[in-house]
Design a protein around this motif. Structure first.
Motif, PDB file in Angstrom:
ATOM      1  N   UNK A 283       0.949  -1.269  -0.033  1.00  0.00           N
ATOM      2  CA  UNK A 283       0.128   0.137   0.028  1.00  0.00           C
ATOM      3  C   UNK A 283       0.782   1.416   0.157  1.00  0.00           C
ATOM      4  N   UNK A 284       1.905   1.243   1.045  1.00  0.00           N
ATOM      5  CA  UNK A 284       2.828   2.429   0.920  1.00  0.00           C
ATOM      6  C   UNK A 284       3.512   2.617  -0.413  1.00  0.00           C
ATOM      7  N   UNK A 285       4.043   1.456  -1.004  1.00  0.00           N
ATOM      8  CA  UNK A 285       4.696   1.746  -2.407  1.00  0.00           C
ATOM      9  C   UNK A 285       3.634   2.194  -3.422  1.00  0.00           C
ATOM     10  N   UNK A 286       2.661   1.651  -3.592  1.00  0.00           N
ATOM     11  CA  UNK A 286       1.396   2.174  -4.442  1.00  0.00           C
ATOM     12  C   UNK A 286       0.993   3.756  -4.037  1.00  0.00           C
ATOM     13  N   UNK A 287       1.316   4.175  -3.120  1.00  0.00           N
ATOM     14  CA  UNK A 287       0.834   5.724  -2.833  1.00  0.00           C
ATOM     15  C   UNK A 287       2.091   6.579  -3.057  1.00  0.00           C
ATOM     16  N   UNK A 288       2.957   5.895  -3.623  1.00  0.00           N
ATOM     17  CA  UNK A 288       4.290   6.726  -4.064  1.00  0.00           C
ATOM     18  C   UNK A 288       5.618   6.633  -3.203  1.00  0.00           C
ATOM     19  N   UNK A 289       5.405   6.224  -1.931  1.00  0.00           N
ATOM     20  CA  UNK A 289       6.694   6.070  -1.137  1.00  0.00           C
ATOM     21  C   UNK A 289       7.573   5.120  -1.757  1.00  0.00           C
ATOM     22  N   UNK A 290       8.846   5.510  -1.934  1.00  0.00           N
ATOM     23  CA  UNK A 290      10.055   4.713  -2.314  1.00  0.00           C
ATOM     24  C   UNK A 290      10.283   3.435  -1.486  1.00  0.00           C
ATOM     25  N   UNK A 291      11.290   2.806  -1.770  1.00  0.00           N
ATOM     26  CA  UNK A 291      11.697   1.578  -0.741  1.00  0.00           C
ATOM     27  C   UNK A 291      12.271   2.073   0.451  1.00  0.00           C
ATOM     28  N   UNK A 292      12.897   2.937   0.439  1.00  0.00           N
ATOM     29  CA  UNK A 292      13.711   3.336   1.623  1.00  0.00           C
ATOM     30  C   UNK A 292      12.669   4.069   2.575  1.00  0.00           C
ATOM     31  N   UNK A 293      11.816   4.852   2.273  1.00  0.00           N
ATOM     32  CA  UNK A 293      10.875   5.744   2.691  1.00  0.00           C
ATOM     33  C   UNK A 293       9.745   4.383   3.594  1.00  0.00           C
ATOM     34  N   UNK A 294       9.266   3.615   2.657  1.00  0.00           N
ATOM     35  CA  UNK A 294       8.331   2.432   3.063  1.00  0.00           C
ATOM     36  C   UNK A 294       9.069   1.755   4.276  1.00  0.00           C
ATOM     37  N   UNK A 295      10.361   1.361   4.203  1.00  0.00           N
ATOM     38  CA  UNK A 295      11.000   0.941   5.367  1.00  0.00           C
ATOM     39  C   UNK A 295      11.189   1.683   6.355  1.00  0.00           C
ATOM     40  N   UNK A 296      11.129   2.815   6.214  1.00  0.00           N
ATOM     41  CA  UNK A 296      11.435   3.501   7.720  1.00  0.00           C
ATOM     42  C   UNK A 296      10.231   4.148   8.177  1.00  0.00           C
ATOM     43  N   UNK A 297       9.263   4.435   7.259  1.00  0.00           N
ATOM     44  CA  UNK A 297       7.930   4.701   8.047  1.00  0.00           C
ATOM     45  C   UNK A 297       6.754   3.657   8.194  1.00  0.00           C
ATOM     46  N   UNK A 298       7.038   2.161   7.426  1.00  0.00           N
ATOM     47  CA  UNK A 298       6.068   1.479   7.501  1.00  0.00           C
ATOM     48  C   UNK A 298       6.600   0.162   8.306  1.00  0.00           C
ATOM     49  N   UNK A 299       7.597  -0.545   7.685  1.00  0.00           N
ATOM     50  CA  UNK A 299       8.238  -1.559   8.321  1.00  0.00           C
ATOM     51  C   UNK A 299       8.935  -1.569   9.447  1.00  0.00           C
ATOM     52  N   UNK A 300       9.831  -0.753   9.897  1.00  0.00           N
ATOM     53  CA  UNK A 300      10.429  -0.496  11.003  1.00  0.00           C
ATOM     54  C   UNK A 300       9.561  -0.047  12.229  1.00  0.00           C
ATOM     55  N   UNK A 301       8.585   0.888  12.123  1.00  0.00           N
ATOM     56  CA  UNK A 301       7.810   0.982  12.957  1.00  0.00           C
ATOM     57  C   UNK A 301       6.823  -0.401  13.658  1.00  0.00           C
ATOM     58  N   UNK A 302       6.236  -0.890  12.356  1.00  0.00           N
ATOM     59  CA  UNK A 302       5.594  -1.999  12.935  1.00  0.00           C
ATOM     60  C   UNK A 302       6.565  -3.168  13.708  1.00  0.00           C
TER      61      UNK A 302
END
Lengths: 216, 544
Positions: free
Chosen positions: B166-185
């Motif tokens: 979902x994060x990627x499809x909304x335009x976040x890059x890989x790094x951003x997805x990692x730091x904003x989604x995966x890591x916090x989860x």
């Protein structure tokens, strides 16, 4: 009277810590060989009554008499009743033979007798040849037949059924209920049968008891 | 609920009494041995306070580095699926079965004063000493990162890839997805792993007693205070200062972090086919290879050292180390095998009984029984060991024999210390078994004994065997608690190993480490075989 419940009451403590009355001053008399259906809406306490007869719950008040003996405080394994559960409750680590033979093994019958009895009962529910199957290799209807066979094979004083057909599809349900009825007739089994399906109750029962929720 | 029969009541009473006697009582004994003046002394004397700060610093360091290493490895294996991830997965769990100070031995072989690297490449100059903080930080990280790896692998595998998609499809890059989604989860898992590693490092005894040098840590100092200075009160104060941070970390982990899981999806999580970026994969791969190289180097050193005449001096190939070691240590080896062999099945069965009582029965003190039984998991071995010598060195009205110096004190220590894992496995197993299955057996005439023997136990067999394997391995490899209760008559393999290292017999120590690992592996293989046979037999026969 063969089985008698006098003034049975049961209260539970709910999650909030409040006492909830599920069954209140309930009386029931069942003749030998009689088929009784308990019907009523969900939550009216019919399963609780069944579980108290089986000894899986203790009533808060009242007593239960079977064949002239009080059994209110007898543990379930001493009551010589058998329960057919809604979700079958087959032992998942035993095959069909092991499941059906369980009650006979507990009673330490000779091996020969056990084999003969298991064979006979499996034939009568139409499952001969399935002895080596594991429960998860059977269909829902077959599992319920095994559960029924497992209960019948010990010749229980009372057969207790807790909505045994509710997980089967409609066609199978109609077929199974005639089988249950004919087996019950043949063995002259005293039966208490819980259902919320009034059709089923009308078809099966010699007498139907309608239960209502305890008013709060 | 039906009313319980007297047999069940008796069982509940007996089990509770045993748990109180062998877990709660020794701990209380440690507390009651402390006096106010002892504490004042502790906070005033620098040689008491220093180890406390050292232990906490080391614990925080190991927890941080270990969690980072564990996370990167878990991410590489679970999410990025770097090439050879299955190998890394396996290697990452190897240190779990190793004796506690195997890494310490190999780091001495490499970087010690007579170490291979120091002698060969540095011409005797130690550019850094393995004895002290840095040496301990590295060895403990290598020894304990698998805990972080396993926890974080579980966390990562439970995070639904659709969040990232979902994060990627909304335009976040890989790094951003990692730091904003995966890591916090992953945050609850990361905190959990940090606290568990902190507890493990604080409790570690085997590595620091070999490597601490001038950097004193609490677990070792408490041991010395009792065995060398004969100061029970001082030892008890140190034990409590060791216990408190561990207990706090345990309670925070279990009751605060553990409840804050973001994982909301039940059932199978679909595998994402999206790959990480090329650079990321390359970096992860390099990291994993480096880690594997270090681990293999550690264990390889042990294997090579075992066949070398005299480490640091004469590197000719011999078999003598095994012969000498087995001759010197036969009593220790048999002691360990007998005690591990006897305690493991008892531990497994007790774990199942307690799990059954606390999940299926209602009785006064149920929560207390559960908490106390799990407590041994959080209490450092040193504290338990001190509690045992204080509690059982003389007869009481409730324990008419002095257990100190006997077979029994080691047995009880093993049983009650290693039980929590089997208990947890059995609790999880029982949650999977519908209560009506037990009720069906009861109504068909099964009493408690048959119910347990024919229904509960067979269904919990996997949990039982995992508890059994764990407690056998732990009994063979642990040292921190048992070092207080061994005696001339009943001694253990790990104590023998420690003695060898302290006497500088590195080659024999290496050979004996190999023997220990082989025994553990053989036993695990044997148990796996038995489990397999058991399961086959269950189905083929009519199970009676």
């Amino acid at each position: 009277m063969y089985l008698q419940l006098n003034n049975i009451s049961k209260r539970f403590t709910d999650r909030g810590g409040n006492e909830v009355s599920v069954v209140k001053d309930f009386d029931l008399s069942v003749d030998r060989g009689e088929f009784i259906c308990l019907v009523g809406p969900s939550g009216c306490g019919k399963t609780t009554v069944l579980r108290m007869i089986a000894g899986l719950e203790s009533p808060n008040a009242g007593n239960i008499i079977l064949d002239g003996t009080e059994i209110t405080n007898l543990p379930p394994e001493k009551r010589e009743m058998a329960v057919v559960f809604q979700h079958y409750a087959l032992f998942p680590h035993m095959n069909v033979y092991g499941n059906v033979a369980f009650g006979l093994n507990v009673r330490r019958l000779p091996k020969k007798d056990i084999e003969a009895k298991v064979k006979e009962i499996l034939e009568s529910v139409g499952l001969d040849g399935f002895e080596q199957r594991a429960p998860n290799e059977l269909s829902g209807g077959q599992q319920q037949r095994v559960a029924l066979a497992r209960a019948l094979v010990i010749h229980p004083k009372v057969l207790l059924c807790d909505e045994p057909l509710s997980n089967l599809d409609a066609a199978l349900r109609v077929q199974m209920r005639s089988e249950i009825k004919s087996i019950q007739r043949r063995l002259n089994l005293t039966t208490v049968y819980v259902t919320h399906d009034e059709d089923e109750a009308r078809f099966l029962a010699d007498r139907t008891i309608e239960m209502k929720s305890v008013t709060k | 609920m039906e009313r319980e029969g007297w047999k069940i009541k008796l069982l509940i009473f007996a089990v509770s009494a045993l748990v109180l006697l062998f877990i709660a009582y020794p701990l209380l004994k440690v507390f009651s041995s402390c006096t106010a003046s002892g504490f004042i002394h502790f906070f005033k004397a620098p040689y008491f306070m220093r180890p406390f700060f050292n232990s906490c610093c080391l614990g925080a360091g190991v927890a941080t580095v270990g969690t980072i290493v564990g996370f990167v490895l878990a991410y590489a294996v679970e999410r990025a699926k770097v090439p050879f991830f299955r190998v890394f997965d396996l290697i990452g769990t190897i240190p779990v079965i190793a004796p506690p100070f195997i890494v310490a031995i190999s780091s001495i072989m490499l970087f010690g004063r007579n170490g291979f690297v120091v002698r060969r490449f540095l011409e005797g100059h130690e550019f850094f000493s393995v004895y002290g903080f840095w040496g301990l930080l590295i060895t403990e990280t290598l020894a304990y990162f698998p805990t972080a790896f396993l926890v974080l692998k579980g966390t990562l595998s439970a995070i639904h890839p659709t969040f990232e998609e979902a994060s990627r499809s909304m335009g976040a890059g890989r790094a951003r997805t990692f730091w904003k989604i995966t890591a916090p989860l992953c945050l609850p898992g990361i905190l959990s792993s940090f606290l568990l590693l902190f507890i493990e490092s604080l409790a570690d005894f085997g590595n620091p007693i070999i490597l601490s040098g001038g950097y004193q840590v609490l677990s070792v100092q408490a041991y010395l205070q009792i065995t060398a200075v004969y100061d029970m009160g001082g030892g008890a104060v140190m034990a409590i200062m060791l216990l408190l941070p561990s207990l706090i970390a345990y309670v925070v982990q279990k009751y605060i972090v553990g409840q804050r899981s973001f994982v909301t999806v039940a059932g199978k999580v679909p595998r994402s086919t999206r790959k990480s970026g090329k650079t990321t994969i390359l970096c992860l791969e390099l990291f994993c290879l480096l880690l594997v190289a270090v681990i293999l180097l550690c264990y390889g050193m042990i294997l090579i050292g075992a066949f070398v005449r005299l480490w640091g001096v004469d590197y000719s190939f011999v078999f003598d180390n095994f012969i000498k070691g087995l001759q010197m240590g036969s009593q220790y080896i048999w002691g360990s095998m007998i005690l591990a062999g006897v305690s493991a099945p008892i531990t497994g069965i007790l774990g199942i009984i307690i799990a059954y009582l606390v999940t299926r029965k209602k009785f006064l003190g149920r929560k207390v029984l559960e908490f106390t039984s799990m407590l041994a998991f959080a209490v450092p071995g040193t504290v338990i060991g001190i509690g045992y010598i204080m509690a059982f060195n003389e007869p009481h009205w409730f324990m008419p024999w002095a257990l100190q110096g006997t077979f029994w004190i080691i047995l009880f220590l093993f049983v009650f210390r290693n039980m929590p894992v089997g208990l947890q496995a059995a609790t999880a197993g029982l949650a999977q078994i519908d209560v009506t299955i037990e009720e069906a057996a009861r109504t068909l005439g099964a009493g408690n004994f048959i119910l347990f023997k024919k229904i509960i136990f067979p269904l919990l067999a996997p949990a039982f065997f995992s508890g059994l394997i764990y407690s056998f391995v732990r009994a063979m490899t642990q040292i921190s608690a048992v070092i207080f209760v061994v005696s001339g008559k009943w001694n253990l393999f790990t104590v023998f190993l420690l003695g060898l290292v302290e006497n500088g017999e590195l080659s024999i120590a290496a050979a004996m480490s190999v023997v220990l690992v082989v025994i553990v592996l053989l036993m695990m293989g044997f148990l796996k075989f038995v489990i397999h046979r058991w399961q086959v037999k269950q189905m083929v026969k009519a199970a009676w």
